[in-house]
Scaffold this motif. Structure first.
Motif, PDB file in Angstrom:
ATOM      1  N   LEU A   8       0.821  -1.211   0.000  1.00 40.44           N
ATOM      2  CA  LEU A   8       0.000   0.000   0.000  1.00 40.44           C
ATOM      3  C   LEU A   8       0.858   1.266   0.000  1.00 40.44           C
ATOM      4  O   LEU A   8       0.531   2.249  -0.679  1.00 40.44           O
ATOM      5  CB  LEU A   8      -0.952  -0.003   1.187  1.00 40.44           C
ATOM      6  N   ILE A   9       1.946   1.249   0.746  1.00 38.61           N
ATOM      7  CA  ILE A   9       2.843   2.411   0.779  1.00 38.61           C
ATOM      8  C   ILE A   9       3.471   2.625  -0.592  1.00 38.61           C
ATOM      9  O   ILE A   9       3.521   3.751  -1.100  1.00 38.61           O
ATOM     10  CB  ILE A   9       3.913   2.243   1.877  1.00 38.61           C
ATOM     11  N   TYR A  10       3.956   1.537  -1.224  1.00 33.73           N
ATOM     12  CA  TYR A  10       4.517   1.646  -2.571  1.00 33.73           C
ATOM     13  C   TYR A  10       3.477   2.160  -3.560  1.00 33.73           C
ATOM     14  O   TYR A  10       3.773   2.996  -4.419  1.00 33.73           O
ATOM     15  CB  TYR A  10       5.070   0.306  -3.056  1.00 33.73           C
ATOM     16  N   ALA A  11       2.271   1.667  -3.465  1.00 33.00           N
ATOM     17  CA  ALA A  11       1.206   2.109  -4.370  1.00 33.00           C
ATOM     18  C   ALA A  11       0.918   3.597  -4.168  1.00 33.00           C
ATOM     19  O   ALA A  11       0.724   4.345  -5.141  1.00 33.00           O
ATOM     20  CB  ALA A  11      -0.051   1.285  -4.155  1.00 33.00           C
ATOM     21  N   ALA A  12       0.896   4.039  -2.922  1.00 29.66           N
ATOM     22  CA  ALA A  12       0.648   5.452  -2.640  1.00 29.66           C
ATOM     23  C   ALA A  12       1.779   6.335  -3.168  1.00 29.66           C
ATOM     24  O   ALA A  12       1.534   7.399  -3.745  1.00 29.66           O
ATOM     25  CB  ALA A  12       0.471   5.661  -1.139  1.00 29.66           C
ATOM     26  N   VAL A  13       3.013   5.892  -2.999  1.00 26.23           N
ATOM     27  CA  VAL A  13       4.155   6.669  -3.486  1.00 26.23           C
ATOM     28  C   VAL A  13       4.141   6.737  -5.013  1.00 26.23           C
ATOM     29  O   VAL A  13       4.327   7.809  -5.600  1.00 26.23           O
ATOM     30  CB  VAL A  13       5.480   6.071  -2.966  1.00 26.23           C
ATOM     31  N   LEU A  14       3.916   5.610  -5.672  1.00 26.21           N
ATOM     32  CA  LEU A  14       3.860   5.598  -7.134  1.00 26.21           C
ATOM     33  C   LEU A  14       2.689   6.434  -7.646  1.00 26.21           C
ATOM     34  O   LEU A  14       2.828   7.147  -8.645  1.00 26.21           O
ATOM     35  CB  LEU A  14       3.758   4.166  -7.654  1.00 26.21           C
ATOM     36  N   GLY A  15       1.556   6.364  -6.980  1.00 28.92           N
ATOM     37  CA  GLY A  15       0.410   7.189  -7.357  1.00 28.92           C
ATOM     38  C   GLY A  15       0.716   8.675  -7.195  1.00 28.92           C
ATOM     39  O   GLY A  15       0.329   9.490  -8.026  1.00 28.92           O
ATOM     40  N   GLY A  16       1.413   9.022  -6.128  1.00 28.04           N
ATOM     41  CA  GLY A  16       1.802  10.410  -5.910  1.00 28.04           C
ATOM     42  C   GLY A  16       2.752  10.909  -6.985  1.00 28.04           C
ATOM     43  O   GLY A  16       2.607  12.019  -7.504  1.00 28.04           O
ATOM     44  N   PHE A  17       3.738  10.080  -7.341  1.00 29.35           N
ATOM     45  CA  PHE A  17       4.659  10.452  -8.411  1.00 29.35           C
ATOM     46  C   PHE A  17       3.925  10.619  -9.735  1.00 29.35           C
ATOM     47  O   PHE A  17       4.181  11.543 -10.490  1.00 29.35           O
ATOM     48  CB  PHE A  17       5.780   9.425  -8.573  1.00 29.35           C
ATOM     49  N   TRP A  18       3.023   9.715 -10.038  1.00 27.16           N
ATOM     50  CA  TRP A  18       2.259   9.818 -11.278  1.00 27.16           C
ATOM     51  C   TRP A  18       1.468  11.127 -11.289  1.00 27.16           C
ATOM     52  O   TRP A  18       1.447  11.829 -12.284  1.00 27.16           O
ATOM     53  CB  TRP A  18       1.315   8.632 -11.430  1.00 27.16           C
ATOM     54  N   PHE A  19       0.827  11.437 -10.171  1.00 28.89           N
ATOM     55  CA  PHE A  19       0.028  12.656 -10.080  1.00 28.89           C
ATOM     56  C   PHE A  19       0.901  13.897 -10.263  1.00 28.89           C
ATOM     57  O   PHE A  19       0.524  14.837 -10.960  1.00 28.89           O
ATOM     58  CB  PHE A  19      -0.697  12.700  -8.729  1.00 28.89           C
ATOM     59  N   LEU A  20       2.086  13.910  -9.660  1.00 31.93           N
ATOM     60  CA  LEU A  20       2.960  15.075  -9.736  1.00 31.93           C
ATOM     61  C   LEU A  20       3.639  15.223 -11.099  1.00 31.93           C
ATOM     62  O   LEU A  20       3.944  16.334 -11.521  1.00 31.93           O
ATOM     63  CB  LEU A  20       4.037  15.001  -8.649  1.00 31.93           C
ATOM     64  N   LEU A  21       3.880  14.121 -11.799  1.00 32.80           N
ATOM     65  CA  LEU A  21       4.598  14.183 -13.065  1.00 32.80           C
ATOM     66  C   LEU A  21       3.683  14.231 -14.283  1.00 32.80           C
ATOM     67  O   LEU A  21       3.960  14.945 -15.243  1.00 32.80           O
ATOM     68  CB  LEU A  21       5.546  12.987 -13.189  1.00 32.80           C
ATOM     69  N   MET A  22       2.617  13.481 -14.294  1.00 33.62           N
ATOM     70  CA  MET A  22       1.774  13.362 -15.471  1.00 33.62           C
ATOM     71  C   MET A  22       0.725  14.474 -15.568  1.00 33.62           C
ATOM     72  O   MET A  22       0.386  14.901 -16.660  1.00 33.62           O
ATOM     73  CB  MET A  22       1.073  11.999 -15.489  1.00 33.62           C
ATOM     74  N   ARG A  23       0.211  14.926 -14.471  1.00 33.85           N
ATOM     75  CA  ARG A  23      -0.842  15.929 -14.501  1.00 33.85           C
ATOM     76  C   ARG A  23      -0.391  17.246 -15.132  1.00 33.85           C
ATOM     77  O   ARG A  23      -1.089  17.782 -15.994  1.00 33.85           O
ATOM     78  CB  ARG A  23      -1.390  16.158 -13.096  1.00 33.85           C
TER      79      ARG A  23
END
Length: 91
Positions: A8-23
């Protein structure tokens, strides 16, 4: 139980990176598409090569840009080569 928390922590970190980079990238793509859609004949444009010119004709995916005061210097180019558009004054 510990494995689930780590996943869950890895998923949250990867989701955060995706949000910060792709958006921001998607937002910039939308801005460019809107700018190109609103481009009109007579607008001053800046090309990706750094040249300023005036749009004299627009088709679906290409534009013809006139450079300088020499009326014979008209170059067709893809719309993706336009990086900035300045609207023509309506005087």
């Amino acid at each position: 139980m510990d494995t689930l928390i780590v996943i869950l922590i890895y998923a949250a970190v990867l989701g955060g990176f995706w949000f910060l980079l792709m958006r921001p990238q998607k937002k910039e793509q939308k801005r460019i598409q809107l700018m190109l859609a609103e481009m009109e004949v007579g607008d001053t444009v800046l090309t990706s090569c750094g040249f300023y010119g005036i749009v004299i004709d627009i088709t679906d995916d290409a534009v013809i840009v006139e450079f300088g005061s020499n009326k014979n210097c008209r170059i067709p180019m893809q719309k993706q080569a336009i990086v900035q558009v300045e609207k023509a004054s309506s005087n």
